[in-house]
Write a protein that holds these residues in place. Structure first.
Motif, PDB file in Angstrom:
ATOM      1  N   UNK A 204      72.126 -59.663  18.015  1.00 33.63           N
ATOM      2  CA  UNK A 204      73.536 -59.272  18.135  1.00 33.63           C
ATOM      3  C   UNK A 204      73.677 -57.856  18.693  1.00 33.63           C
ATOM      4  N   UNK A 205      72.834 -56.959  18.242  1.00 34.19           N
ATOM      5  CA  UNK A 205      72.913 -55.577  18.712  1.00 34.19           C
ATOM      6  C   UNK A 205      72.651 -55.461  20.207  1.00 34.19           C
ATOM      7  N   UNK A 206      71.834 -56.368  20.744  1.00 35.23           N
ATOM      8  CA  UNK A 206      71.457 -56.293  22.156  1.00 35.23           C
ATOM      9  C   UNK A 206      72.202 -57.293  23.030  1.00 35.23           C
ATOM     10  N   UNK A 207      73.131 -58.062  22.439  1.00 35.78           N
ATOM     11  CA  UNK A 207      73.745 -59.178  23.157  1.00 35.78           C
ATOM     12  C   UNK A 207      74.473 -58.744  24.433  1.00 35.78           C
ATOM     13  N   UNK A 208      75.344 -57.746  24.339  1.00 33.30           N
ATOM     14  CA  UNK A 208      76.116 -57.324  25.506  1.00 33.30           C
ATOM     15  C   UNK A 208      75.211 -56.702  26.565  1.00 33.30           C
ATOM     16  N   UNK A 209      74.268 -55.875  26.144  1.00 31.26           N
ATOM     17  CA  UNK A 209      73.365 -55.234  27.097  1.00 31.26           C
ATOM     18  C   UNK A 209      72.489 -56.264  27.806  1.00 31.26           C
ATOM     19  N   UNK A 210      72.074 -57.301  27.083  1.00 31.13           N
ATOM     20  CA  UNK A 210      71.258 -58.360  27.682  1.00 31.13           C
ATOM     21  C   UNK A 210      72.029 -59.049  28.817  1.00 31.13           C
ATOM     22  N   UNK A 211      73.313 -59.304  28.593  1.00 33.25           N
ATOM     23  CA  UNK A 211      74.118 -59.948  29.636  1.00 33.25           C
ATOM     24  C   UNK A 211      74.465 -58.978  30.766  1.00 33.25           C
ATOM     25  N   UNK A 212      74.631 -57.713  30.430  1.00 30.10           N
ATOM     26  CA  UNK A 212      74.921 -56.721  31.467  1.00 30.10           C
ATOM     27  C   UNK A 212      73.772 -56.629  32.459  1.00 30.10           C
ATOM     28  N   UNK A 213      72.538 -56.690  31.966  1.00 36.80           N
ATOM     29  CA  UNK A 213      71.363 -56.578  32.831  1.00 36.80           C
ATOM     30  C   UNK A 213      71.250 -57.739  33.812  1.00 36.80           C
ATOM     31  N   UNK A 214      71.849 -58.877  33.470  1.00 33.61           N
ATOM     32  CA  UNK A 214      71.788 -60.017  34.387  1.00 33.61           C
ATOM     33  C   UNK A 214      73.134 -60.232  35.084  1.00 33.61           C
ATOM     34  N   UNK A 215      73.922 -59.127  35.117  1.00 32.88           N
ATOM     35  CA  UNK A 215      75.105 -59.048  35.971  1.00 32.88           C
ATOM     36  C   UNK A 215      76.284 -59.913  35.521  1.00 32.88           C
ATOM     37  N   UNK A 216      76.474 -60.070  34.224  1.00 30.33           N
ATOM     38  CA  UNK A 216      77.685 -60.714  33.750  1.00 30.33           C
ATOM     39  C   UNK A 216      78.860 -59.783  34.028  1.00 30.33           C
TER      40      UNK A 216
ATOM     41  N   UNK B  89      82.373 -57.695  33.944  1.00 28.11           N
ATOM     42  CA  UNK B  89      82.913 -56.836  32.900  1.00 28.11           C
ATOM     43  C   UNK B  89      83.943 -57.497  32.018  1.00 28.11           C
ATOM     44  N   UNK B  90      84.745 -58.417  32.558  1.00 28.07           N
ATOM     45  CA  UNK B  90      85.790 -59.024  31.732  1.00 28.07           C
ATOM     46  C   UNK B  90      85.207 -59.895  30.627  1.00 28.07           C
ATOM     47  N   UNK B  91      83.988 -60.389  30.852  1.00 25.72           N
ATOM     48  CA  UNK B  91      83.310 -61.152  29.803  1.00 25.72           C
ATOM     49  C   UNK B  91      82.505 -60.234  28.897  1.00 25.72           C
ATOM     50  N   UNK B  92      81.855 -59.242  29.473  1.00 30.23           N
ATOM     51  CA  UNK B  92      81.072 -58.300  28.674  1.00 30.23           C
ATOM     52  C   UNK B  92      81.936 -57.621  27.616  1.00 30.23           C
ATOM     53  N   UNK B  93      83.149 -57.268  27.981  1.00 31.72           N
ATOM     54  CA  UNK B  93      84.018 -56.532  27.067  1.00 31.72           C
ATOM     55  C   UNK B  93      84.432 -57.349  25.846  1.00 31.72           C
TER      56      UNK B  93
ATOM     57  N   UNK C 129      69.339 -66.376  26.577  1.00 29.76           N
ATOM     58  CA  UNK C 129      70.751 -66.416  26.951  1.00 29.76           C
ATOM     59  C   UNK C 129      70.971 -65.858  28.357  1.00 29.76           C
ATOM     60  N   UNK C 130      71.700 -66.629  29.177  1.00 27.51           N
ATOM     61  CA  UNK C 130      72.002 -66.217  30.545  1.00 27.51           C
ATOM     62  C   UNK C 130      73.359 -66.797  30.932  1.00 27.51           C
TER      63      UNK C 130
END
Length: 214
Positions: free
Chosen positions: A71-83, A85-89, A186-187
């Motif tokens: 959970x702590x790394x969930x957003x950063x994991x998706x950011x690194x694979x270019x998700x 911003x509207x979903x990352x937030x 997760x991707x």
């Protein structure tokens, strides 16, 4: 999706007639789910096995700790694979709103129940087992159905309903999307390119689109 019939493993499902085969597999999965209530793809049997002999071999040793770390790394994991911003937030707030129960019964998990890993009787297309336990682990049974929803039912609510009815349990779509975000592989960008788009650009809408039943 790779076609398991390709000898070199480099083909896709459209090679060597793969696309047509998967259409037939999809139909037979639907039929078998109705015919074999309470059993599906040997997942039911797998989850019923005693995990104690594998204690110390299969991880994670600390399931609640695993969830906290993912959970702590969930957003950063998706950011690194270019998700985008509207979903990352939305990720942090969505995960906070979904109550996962780390103390629930842990079971043996395959974690990659995809169409390529299904074993069928070639004469009847009866689903009879699973292949490839390289990524097996122990954890909450809901975690298993992330890949089932993404790569077997693929956003088809009728098929997922048949599968879960045959398995004998139901899951909140939001819980399965939360486990999607916590999954070790997760991707979301890849899933967005292959699965139905939600009617609204929210994770709640996405959960119903990918993991809803009918």
């Amino acid at each position: 999706m790779r076609c398991p019939r390709c000898a070199n493993g480099s083909g896709t499902s459209t090679d060597c007639g793969g696309a047509d085969r998967w259409v037939r597999v999809h139909h037979r999965v639907d039929v078998e789910c109705r015919a074999y209530q309470g059993r599906w793809l040997a997942v039911d049997a797998l989850h019923g096995l005693d995990q104690e002999p594998l204690h110390g071999i299969l991880g994670p040793a600390d399931w609640p700790g695993f969830l906290v770390g993912q959970r702590a790394a969930a957003a950063e994991r998706q950011r690194k694979i270019m998700l985008s911003g509207r979903w990352l937030s939305q990720i942090e707030g969505f995960l906070e709103s979904v109550p996962l129960a780390p103390e629930r019964e842990r079971v043996l998990l395959h974690t990659e129940v995809t169409r390529e890993h299904l074993v069928v009787n070639p004469g009847t297309w009866t689903l009879s087992g699973l292949l490839d336990f390289e990524t097996a682990m122990t954890g909450d049974r809901g975690y298993e159905f992330v890949v089932v929803g993404l790569f077997v039912s693929r956003g088809d609510p009728r098929l997922l309903d048949r599968i879960l009815t045959a398995y004998g349990r139901s899951f909140d779509p939001r819980e399965l999307l939360a486990y999607t975000l916590l999954h070790v592989h997760s991707n979301l960008p890849e899933c967005f390119s292959e699965l139905p788009a939600p009617p609204e650009p929210t994770l709640d809408s996405l959960a119903l689109t990918w993991f809803g039943t009918a």
